[in-house]
Design a protein around this motif. Structure first.
Motif, PDB file in Angstrom:
ATOM      1  N   GLU A   1      10.825   5.870   4.564  1.00 25.56           N
ATOM      2  CA  GLU A   1      11.300   6.504   5.798  1.00 25.56           C
ATOM      3  C   GLU A   1      12.429   5.693   6.418  1.00 25.56           C
TER       4      GLU A   1
ATOM      5  N   GLN B   1       5.584   4.410   2.073  1.00 24.43           N
ATOM      6  CA  GLN B   1       6.075   5.563   2.824  1.00 24.43           C
ATOM      7  C   GLN B   1       6.930   5.116   4.003  1.00 24.43           C
ATOM      8  N   ASN B   2       6.512   4.066   4.691  1.00 26.41           N
ATOM      9  CA  ASN B   2       7.281   3.528   5.820  1.00 26.41           C
ATOM     10  C   ASN B   2       8.615   2.945   5.355  1.00 26.41           C
TER      11      ASN B   2
ATOM     12  N   ARG C   1       0.838  -1.194   0.000  1.00 25.80           N
ATOM     13  CA  ARG C   1       0.000   0.000   0.000  1.00 25.80           C
ATOM     14  C   ARG C   1       0.877   1.249   0.000  1.00 25.80           C
ATOM     15  N   TRP C   2       0.242   2.384  -0.220  1.00 28.10           N
ATOM     16  CA  TRP C   2       0.952   3.657  -0.229  1.00 28.10           C
ATOM     17  C   TRP C   2       1.604   3.907   1.125  1.00 28.10           C
ATOM     18  N   GLU C   3       0.879   3.614   2.208  1.00 26.07           N
ATOM     19  CA  GLU C   3       1.411   3.812   3.555  1.00 26.07           C
ATOM     20  C   GLU C   3       2.635   2.926   3.804  1.00 26.07           C
ATOM     21  N   ASP C   4       2.571   1.688   3.284  1.00 23.60           N
ATOM     22  CA  ASP C   4       3.702   0.767   3.434  1.00 23.60           C
ATOM     23  C   ASP C   4       4.935   1.323   2.727  1.00 23.60           C
TER      24      ASP C   4
ATOM     25  N   ARG D   1       3.394  -6.602   8.780  1.00 22.52           N
ATOM     26  CA  ARG D   1       2.613  -6.528   7.544  1.00 22.52           C
ATOM     27  C   ARG D   1       3.097  -7.537   6.504  1.00 22.52           C
TER      28      ARG D   1
END
Length: 121
Positions: free
Chosen positions: A22, A18-19, A13-16, A117
């Protein structure tokens, strides 16, 4: 290396992403901090040697390097200058150490999140 049957097909996912990004940025910064700390520690060692040399010196005036020039100063002025630089470098090392521990903590959080995840895939 994972066996073919152990692989899990998980959508990123997009959030994954981003993590993951980071974590990568933090890892780069962590390496920069380690390099900077090493350089500062070497400079601190040189300053400690200079202070020791000043204490054992018989001369009352010494050459102090400021930038690209040498200036003739009293031994106490040179010693004060070196000790002042030592304090500044020590403060910088403490700040880098604090930042390093914060990065390691955040990376640990991201690892838990990402391994939760994605597992070992």
């Amino acid at each position: 290396m994972l066996k073919r049957e152990d692989e899990v097909d998980v959508e990123v996912r997009w959030e994954d992403q981003q993590n993951i990004n980071e974590f990568g940025r933090l890892n780069i910064r962590l390496n920069e901090i380690k390099d900077d700390s090493k350089t500062l520690k070497e400079e601190l060692d040189c300053l400690e040697d200079a202070v020791t040399e000043l204490m054992t010196s018989d001369e009352s005036n010494v050459n102090l390097k400021l930038g690209d020039a040498f200036v003739m100063v009293d031994e106490t002025v040179a010693t004060d200058h070196c000790e002042s630089k030592q304090e500044k470098i020590q403060h910088q090392l403490e700040m880098l150490s604090k930042e390093e521990s914060e990065i390691i903590k955040r990376q640990s959080e991201l690892k838990k999140l990402l391994y939760g995840r994605f597992g070992n895939s």
